[in-house]
Design an enzyme around this catalytic site. Structure first.
Site, PDB file in Angstrom:
ATOM      1  N   ASP A  68      15.774  -5.912  21.434  1.00 13.30           N
ATOM      2  CA  ASP A  68      17.004  -5.949  22.323  1.00 13.30           C
ATOM      3  C   ASP A  68      16.442  -5.773  23.730  1.00 13.30           C
ATOM      4  O   ASP A  68      15.737  -5.068  24.176  1.00 13.30           O
ATOM      5  CB  ASP A  68      17.818  -4.667  21.878  1.00 13.30           C
ATOM      6  CG  ASP A  68      19.198  -4.565  22.114  1.00 13.30           C
ATOM      7  OD1 ASP A  68      19.582  -5.188  23.166  1.00 13.30           O
ATOM      8  OD2 ASP A  68      20.091  -4.289  21.296  1.00 13.30           O
ATOM      9  N   ASP A 172      21.574  -7.967  25.916  1.00 14.71           N
ATOM     10  CA  ASP A 172      22.729  -7.022  25.931  1.00 14.71           C
ATOM     11  C   ASP A 172      23.710  -7.541  27.292  1.00 14.71           C
ATOM     12  O   ASP A 172      23.039  -7.853  28.185  1.00 14.71           O
ATOM     13  CB  ASP A 172      22.220  -5.753  26.528  1.00 14.71           C
ATOM     14  CG  ASP A 172      23.180  -4.589  26.335  1.00 14.71           C
ATOM     15  OD1 ASP A 172      23.625  -4.172  25.388  1.00 14.71           O
ATOM     16  OD2 ASP A 172      23.284  -3.923  27.485  1.00 14.71           O
ATOM     17  N   GLU A 230      24.937 -10.965  23.710  1.00 21.46           N
ATOM     18  CA  GLU A 230      25.893 -10.199  23.548  1.00 21.46           C
ATOM     19  C   GLU A 230      26.754 -10.763  24.612  1.00 21.46           C
ATOM     20  O   GLU A 230      26.843 -10.314  25.667  1.00 21.46           O
ATOM     21  CB  GLU A 230      25.704  -8.846  23.463  1.00 21.46           C
ATOM     22  CG  GLU A 230      26.935  -8.213  23.107  1.00 21.46           C
ATOM     23  CD  GLU A 230      26.978  -6.584  23.972  1.00 21.46           C
ATOM     24  OE1 GLU A 230      27.775  -5.774  23.490  1.00 21.46           O
ATOM     25  OE2 GLU A 230      26.314  -6.700  24.964  1.00 21.46           O
ATOM     26  N   HIS A 292      27.249  -1.521  16.281  1.00 23.76           N
ATOM     27  CA  HIS A 292      27.044  -0.161  16.668  1.00 23.76           C
ATOM     28  C   HIS A 292      28.045   0.169  17.495  1.00 23.76           C
ATOM     29  O   HIS A 292      28.102   1.382  18.197  1.00 23.76           O
ATOM     30  CB  HIS A 292      25.634   0.139  17.177  1.00 23.76           C
ATOM     31  CG  HIS A 292      25.396  -0.884  18.370  1.00 23.76           C
ATOM     32  ND1 HIS A 292      25.253  -2.048  18.105  1.00 23.76           N
ATOM     33  CD2 HIS A 292      25.340  -0.544  19.732  1.00 23.76           C
ATOM     34  CE1 HIS A 292      24.911  -2.558  19.683  1.00 23.76           C
ATOM     35  NE2 HIS A 292      25.086  -1.542  20.340  1.00 23.76           N
ATOM     36  N   ASP A 293      29.168  -0.653  18.255  1.00 20.73           N
ATOM     37  CA  ASP A 293      30.033  -0.454  19.196  1.00 20.73           C
ATOM     38  C   ASP A 293      31.411  -0.403  18.675  1.00 20.73           C
ATOM     39  O   ASP A 293      32.372  -0.106  19.326  1.00 20.73           O
ATOM     40  CB  ASP A 293      29.909  -1.523  20.125  1.00 20.73           C
ATOM     41  CG  ASP A 293      28.727  -1.545  21.063  1.00 20.73           C
ATOM     42  OD1 ASP A 293      27.968  -0.269  21.446  1.00 20.73           O
ATOM     43  OD2 ASP A 293      28.120  -2.681  21.604  1.00 20.73           O
TER      44      ASP A 293
HETATM   45  C1  NOJ Z   1      26.467  -3.199  24.806  1.00 19.33           C
HETATM   46  C2  NOJ Z   1      25.710  -2.379  23.924  1.00 19.33           C
HETATM   47  O1  NOJ Z   1      25.983  -2.910  22.451  1.00 19.33           O
HETATM   48  C3  NOJ Z   1      26.297  -0.995  23.996  1.00 19.33           C
HETATM   49  O2  NOJ Z   1      26.020  -0.012  22.843  1.00 19.33           O
HETATM   50  C4  NOJ Z   1      25.687  -0.455  25.336  1.00 19.33           C
HETATM   51  O3  NOJ Z   1      26.461   1.021  25.506  1.00 19.33           O
HETATM   52  C5  NOJ Z   1      26.169  -1.418  26.386  1.00 19.33           C
HETATM   53  N1  NOJ Z   1      26.121  -2.778  26.280  1.00 19.33           N
HETATM   54  C6  NOJ Z   1      25.456  -0.991  27.501  1.00 19.33           C
HETATM   55  O4  NOJ Z   1      24.147  -1.467  27.555  1.00 19.33           O
END
Ligand code: NOJ
Length: 497
Positions: A68, A172, A230, A292-293
């Site tokens: 990541d 990210d 992402e 994970h979000d």
């Molecule tokens: C996206 C990530 O998937 C998330 O988990 C994170 O809180 C934010 N970016 C900030 O890095």
């Protein structure tokens, strides 16, 4: 991930690659997405030597490894920010986004943190009398990517991991690095979220494409390496720009539509069709059902009916693994893990994402086979029943279905590389053909809770086909009539034509 490399033994699940979320030293304000040192491993996870060993072991099995890369912000404990904060004169001051307050003392503009609980995206630093920008937590100050020194330093980070042999990166918030250099307010219309055709000023600024092209040149210089972005943009017209006009930006960009749209055949069909139409030639979709979000698929589609939720999660698995593009699975999805229950006194995340982050359920023992220690989030209450050990040898299990699908996909040129063509419009059913050379597959997914019928004759399908896989373990194998294909409630099938 799609891969053409020969494999030796990609594990029983048949995956081509793994993506590791951040394992770098971090105060864990955002669970690793607040990086204090980009070029090391947090001691609680191990050492760089452990990482090298993991990489070598994965490669020995033909599994590639993505790490990541978190370029938009660092931790406030990162030495760069500690220096930047120390004084207005520090050489690292302009590595971050510092601005004077407005005359009335308020923040420089109306930008908001992505985390609702945080509110505004600016924090005032009393000792130096200026605000700094943070798109997430105050402990995650945003780097200023207009500064060439920041770019050079972050390119060194990429080189550090590429030199160690990683196969690529998950980037990210890849759309956030560039923002309006004049820091003007976001238009008022965007207060409640994105509006098509209105440019945000705090992200997705045109310069981001220059930055991504620079990344791509760096990756290409290493040969067979890649990046998946992402890109948290739900407007597919803007999303497809991230491949680059000359296919010279991201090789893959997550399309997150499935995470937010309702479980309805027409919604899925429309979003896939539209994306397929918009993708530039040679660009490749990347879908996912969970991460994970966001709530896990099994919980998102529960609708108060647990048995139905499991059936729907099976249909979702078939969808993900039979569409054109690269599927990403989130750990636990392959056993149908549900979101865990996190009591108020165990909550750790400010953005409500703890339930989807409870530990992987390996077996029915204490710690679910994940740990002999005390995990930072509780083990899910279903772990005794829903775990890898319980499912491994059960042909009816979710894990067996996932394995069947991943291994079928590996062997099927139509699924790996073939075209995508939607078929028919039977209510509640999303059906499509995947074709390459002489291989023709029909995938038909019933999103409804009642039986459904696809009249193949109306859509030029042959009279019959051969069932390859059904999400319903009780459906018999063999020939299936297609003039009228009957699908059970929440059933998906792959049929060879
Ligand atoms: C996206 C990530 O998937 C998330 O988990 C994170 O809180 C934010 N970016 C900030 O890095």
């Amino acid at each position: 991930m799609a891969s053409h490399r020969a494999w030796t033994s990609p594990g029983s699940l048949g995956v081509d690659a793994i993506w590791l979320s951040p394992f770098y030293p971090s105060p864990m304000a955002d669970f690793g997405y607040d990086v204090a040192d980009y070029c090391d491993v947090a001691p609680e996870y191990g050492t760089l030597a452990d990482f090298d060993e993991l990489l070598a072991q994965a490669h020995r099995r033909g599994i590639r490894v993505l790490v990541d890369f978190v370029p938009n912000h660092t931790s406030d404990r990162h030495p760069w920010f500690v220096a930047s904060r120390s004084s207005r004169e520090d050489p690292r001051r302009d590595w971050y986004v510092w601005r004077d307050p407005k005359p009335d003392g308020s923040p420089p503009n109306n930008w908001r943190s992505i985390f609702r609980a945080v509110g505004g995206a600016w924090t005032f630093d009393h000792p130096t009398g200026q605000y700094y920008l943070h798109s997430f937590l105050p402990q995650q100050p945003d780097l200023d990517w207009w500064n060439p020194e920041v770019r050079a330093a972050m390119h060194d980070v990429l080189r550090f991991w590429l030199d160690r042999g990683v196969d690529g990166f998950r980037i990210d918030v890849a759309h956030k690095m560039a923002r309006d250099p004049e820091l003007r307010d976001n238009p008022a219309e965007l207060a409640q979220g994105d509006v098509a055709g209105i440019q945000r000023r705090d992200e997705d600024w045109p310069e981001v494409h220059v930055i991504l092209r620079e990344f791509r040149r760096l990756l290409d210089a290493y040969g067979d390496r890649m990046a998946v972005g992402e890109v948290g943009i739900y407007d597919p017209e803007r999303l497809v720009r991230y491949f680059g006009e000359a296919q010279d930006e991201l090789q893959l960009a997550f399309n997150f539509a499935f995470l937010v749209q309702p479980w309805r055949a027409v919604a899925f069909r429309k979003s896939v069709d539209r994306y397929e139409q918009l993708l530039p030639a040679g660009a490749w979709p990347t879908y996912t059902l969970s991460n994970h979000d966001n709530p896990r698929a099994r919980s998102r589609y529960a609708d108060g009916d647990d048995a139905g939720a499991v059936r729907r999660a099976r249909v979702a698995a078939m969808l993900l693994l039979t569409l054109r593009g690269t599927p990403f699975l989130y750990y636990g999805e392959e056993i149908g893990q549900a979101d865990g229950e996190v009591p108020a006194d165990r909550v750790v995340d400010r953005d409500g994402r703890d339930p989807e982050r409870t530990p992987m359920q390996w077996d029915a023992g204490p710690g679910a086979g994940f740990t002999s220690g005390d995990p930072w989030l509780p083990i899910g209450s279903e772990a005794r029943a829903v775990n890898v050990a319980a499912q491994r040898d059960d042909p009816r299990s979710m894990l067996s279905l996932y394995r069947r699908l991943t291994w079928f996909r590996r062997r099927s040129v139509a699924l790996r590389e073939g075209s995508y063509r939607p078929v028919g419009r039977a209510p509640g059913v999303f059906a499509y053909l995947r074709e390459a050379g002489t291989e023709r597959l029909l995938v038909a997914l019933n999103f409804g809770h009642a039986p459904a019928e696809l009249r193949g004759g109306d859509h030029g399908l042959p009279r019959s086909g051969t069932l390859e896989i059904s999400t319903d373990p009780d459906r018999g194998a063999g020939s299936v009539p297609l003039s009228s294909l009957e699908l059970g409630p929440d059933e998906g099938v792959v049929i060879r034509l």
